[in-house]
Design a protein around this motif. Sequence first.
Motif, PDB file in Angstrom:
ATOM      1  N   THR A 110       0.825  -1.202   0.000  1.00 33.36           N
ATOM      2  CA  THR A 110       0.000   0.000   0.000  1.00 33.36           C
ATOM      3  C   THR A 110       0.862   1.256   0.000  1.00 33.36           C
ATOM      4  OG1 THR A 110      -1.765  -1.154   1.193  1.00 33.36           O
ATOM      5  CG2 THR A 110      -1.806   1.254   1.247  1.00 33.36           C
ATOM      6  N   GLU A 111       1.955   1.221   0.776  1.00 29.33           N
ATOM      7  CA  GLU A 111       2.831   2.396   0.828  1.00 29.33           C
ATOM      8  C   GLU A 111       3.475   2.669  -0.527  1.00 29.33           C
ATOM      9  OE1 GLU A 111       6.440   4.314   3.509  1.00 29.33           O
ATOM     10  OE2 GLU A 111       5.170   2.729   4.279  1.00 29.33           O
ATOM     11  N   CYS A 112       3.822   1.614  -1.258  1.00 33.79           N
ATOM     12  CA  CYS A 112       4.395   1.798  -2.601  1.00 33.79           C
ATOM     13  C   CYS A 112       3.447   2.600  -3.492  1.00 33.79           C
ATOM     14  CB  CYS A 112       4.674   0.443  -3.247  1.00 33.79           C
ATOM     15  SG  CYS A 112       6.021  -0.492  -2.498  1.00 33.79           S
ATOM     16  N   ILE A 113       2.168   2.211  -3.475  1.00 34.66           N
ATOM     17  CA  ILE A 113       1.187   2.883  -4.320  1.00 34.66           C
ATOM     18  C   ILE A 113       0.880   4.276  -3.787  1.00 34.66           C
ATOM     19  CG2 ILE A 113      -1.105   2.697  -5.364  1.00 34.66           C
ATOM     20  CD1 ILE A 113      -0.974  -0.333  -4.837  1.00 34.66           C
ATOM     21  N   LEU A 114       0.816   4.401  -2.456  1.00 35.42           N
ATOM     22  CA  LEU A 114       0.485   5.689  -1.843  1.00 35.42           C
ATOM     23  C   LEU A 114       1.531   6.752  -2.165  1.00 35.42           C
ATOM     24  CD1 LEU A 114      -1.419   7.290  -0.013  1.00 35.42           C
ATOM     25  CD2 LEU A 114      -0.093   6.473   1.952  1.00 35.42           C
ATOM     26  N   LEU A 115       2.795   6.365  -2.209  1.00 34.27           N
ATOM     27  CA  LEU A 115       3.850   7.323  -2.556  1.00 34.27           C
ATOM     28  C   LEU A 115       3.682   7.833  -3.985  1.00 34.27           C
ATOM     29  CD1 LEU A 115       6.963   5.653  -0.867  1.00 34.27           C
ATOM     30  CD2 LEU A 115       5.812   7.754  -0.158  1.00 34.27           C
ATOM     31  N   ALA A 116       3.192   6.957  -4.888  1.00 27.38           N
ATOM     32  CA  ALA A 116       2.925   7.388  -6.263  1.00 27.38           C
ATOM     33  C   ALA A 116       1.728   8.338  -6.303  1.00 27.38           C
ATOM     34  CB  ALA A 116       2.661   6.169  -7.146  1.00 27.38           C
ATOM     35  N   VAL A 117       0.709   8.060  -5.498  1.00 31.52           N
ATOM     36  CA  VAL A 117      -0.453   8.939  -5.405  1.00 31.52           C
ATOM     37  C   VAL A 117      -0.049  10.315  -4.885  1.00 31.52           C
ATOM     38  CG1 VAL A 117      -2.648   9.319  -4.205  1.00 31.52           C
ATOM     39  CG2 VAL A 117      -2.119   7.062  -5.135  1.00 31.52           C
ATOM     40  N   MET A 118       0.840  10.333  -3.899  1.00 32.65           N
ATOM     41  CA  MET A 118       1.321  11.601  -3.339  1.00 32.65           C
ATOM     42  C   MET A 118       2.134  12.378  -4.371  1.00 32.65           C
ATOM     43  SD  MET A 118       2.349  10.284   0.504  1.00 32.65           S
ATOM     44  CE  MET A 118       2.810  11.895   1.148  1.00 32.65           C
ATOM     45  N   ALA A 119       2.863  11.664  -5.223  1.00 28.47           N
ATOM     46  CA  ALA A 119       3.608  12.331  -6.303  1.00 28.47           C
ATOM     47  C   ALA A 119       2.640  12.957  -7.303  1.00 28.47           C
ATOM     48  CB  ALA A 119       4.517  11.323  -7.005  1.00 28.47           C
ATOM     49  N   TYR A 120       1.544  12.261  -7.600  1.00 30.55           N
ATOM     50  CA  TYR A 120       0.529  12.820  -8.504  1.00 30.55           C
ATOM     51  C   TYR A 120      -0.094  14.073  -7.897  1.00 30.55           C
ATOM     52  CZ  TYR A 120      -3.823  13.337 -11.116  1.00 30.55           C
ATOM     53  OH  TYR A 120      -4.852  13.846 -11.860  1.00 30.55           O
ATOM     54  N   ASP A 121      -0.332  14.051  -6.589  1.00 32.52           N
ATOM     55  CA  ASP A 121      -0.874  15.227  -5.897  1.00 32.52           C
ATOM     56  C   ASP A 121       0.059  16.421  -6.043  1.00 32.52           C
ATOM     57  OD1 ASP A 121      -2.537  16.662  -3.802  1.00 32.52           O
ATOM     58  OD2 ASP A 121      -0.609  16.545  -2.765  1.00 32.52           O
ATOM     59  N   ARG A 122       1.355  16.192  -5.889  1.00 29.69           N
ATOM     60  CA  ARG A 122       2.339  17.282  -6.040  1.00 29.69           C
ATOM     61  C   ARG A 122       2.392  17.760  -7.493  1.00 29.69           C
ATOM     62  NH1 ARG A 122       2.398  20.278  -2.789  1.00 29.69           N
ATOM     63  NH2 ARG A 122       0.340  19.325  -2.584  1.00 29.69           N
ATOM     64  N   TYR A 123       2.229  16.820  -8.427  1.00 28.53           N
ATOM     65  CA  TYR A 123       2.232  17.171  -9.850  1.00 28.53           C
ATOM     66  C   TYR A 123       1.070  18.125 -10.172  1.00 28.53           C
ATOM     67  CZ  TYR A 123       0.770  16.603 -14.709  1.00 28.53           C
ATOM     68  OH  TYR A 123       0.316  16.840 -15.979  1.00 28.53           O
ATOM     69  N   VAL A 124      -0.118  17.786  -9.688  1.00 29.82           N
ATOM     70  CA  VAL A 124      -1.294  18.629  -9.945  1.00 29.82           C
ATOM     71  C   VAL A 124      -1.128  19.975  -9.259  1.00 29.82           C
ATOM     72  CG1 VAL A 124      -3.787  18.851  -9.681  1.00 29.82           C
ATOM     73  CG2 VAL A 124      -2.791  16.620 -10.203  1.00 29.82           C
ATOM     74  N   ALA A 125      -0.612  19.977  -8.031  1.00 29.34           N
ATOM     75  CA  ALA A 125      -0.474  21.220  -7.268  1.00 29.34           C
ATOM     76  C   ALA A 125       0.482  22.206  -7.931  1.00 29.34           C
ATOM     77  CB  ALA A 125       0.010  20.904  -5.851  1.00 29.34           C
ATOM     78  N   ILE A 126       1.544  21.695  -8.545  1.00 25.00           N
ATOM     79  CA  ILE A 126       2.566  22.578  -9.121  1.00 25.00           C
ATOM     80  C   ILE A 126       2.336  22.824 -10.608  1.00 25.00           C
ATOM     81  CG2 ILE A 126       5.042  22.746  -9.643  1.00 25.00           C
ATOM     82  CD1 ILE A 126       5.577  21.333  -7.000  1.00 25.00           C
ATOM     83  N   CYS A 127       1.931  21.804 -11.327  1.00 25.29           N
ATOM     84  CA  CYS A 127       1.775  21.941 -12.771  1.00 25.29           C
ATOM     85  C   CYS A 127       0.401  22.461 -13.189  1.00 25.29           C
ATOM     86  CB  CYS A 127       2.038  20.591 -13.453  1.00 25.29           C
ATOM     87  SG  CYS A 127       3.705  19.953 -13.192  1.00 25.29           S
TER      88      CYS A 127
END
Length: 314
Positions: A110-127
């Motif tokens: 779950t943590e493996c996938i969650l870290l990718a989800v958190m990266a997507y969140d940062r992508y949307v926030a900045i891009c």
Amino acid sequence: MDKGNYTAVTEFFLVGLSHYPGLQISLYVLCLLMYLVILLGNSILIIISILDSHLHTPMYFFLGNLSFLDICYTSSFIPKILINFTSERKSISFLGCTLQMVISLGLGSTECILLAVMAYDRYVAICNPLRYTIIMNKRLCAQMAAWTWVAGFLIALIQTVLAMIKPFCGNIIDHITCEILALLKLICVDISLNVFIMTVGSIVLLITPLMLIFFSYIFILATILRINSSEGRKKAFSTCSAHLTVVILFYGSALFMYMKPKSKDTKTSDEIIVLSYGVVTPMLNPIIYSLRNKEVKGAVKKKVLFRNLFSRKI
């Protein structure tokens, strides 16, 4: 190997590091201290993210999920490790071993996938900052968090069941936990299917999320470099640096452990690696996010100051 020559296993003996009693004493003290830090640090992050209304954002929602996950993950095996370090009979029941394996595998997945989800969140926030609140709405965040848990435990359940239904030639696990790579070497029959499923799982849980994180940060970096203000670039970097540090720590040790070609052998170094990504990373997560994040530090200071003022009035 003779498929009929197997043992009806009711319990396993975890003999990892048993040949190093001095090391076990040191690791006991170290693991106990780190476990207490994990419980304290991650609990504080969860409480702060709930109490402070300024932290009711997708980023801190996922961070709270990560902290809760780390508490559960470490609690699934550290207490048993501590008991075994001080016990002469380092045993665990068949059911206990199965539960420990599926819970620790599920939470780690779950943590493996969650870290990718958190990266997507940062992508949307900045891009895509103007549409951030629309895209990362509460419903989507809840669905993404829920599916990370479902997917992680589903894959872990498949791997665990396929391992535990096989006949075993013995019950002595050369490891400090019921780790699936250590358990596979006790199986009497062919484990090609297990190795295949684990390889597929590693691609799904390690390689794919890591690639998503990698491409997310390529777009993030390109967007940051286009920001004219140096203060804006610094702020954007600071929001991503903590997550990127956690990703490197977690995936670095996990990839080394699960992607190297090995299914029948375990070494002492593997047990140290398990402690690295299983204990050290959850301990460092709240420290990294606290030290590198002004909002978290501000929220902690505000709550401490409020408590001091309240106690003085009383």
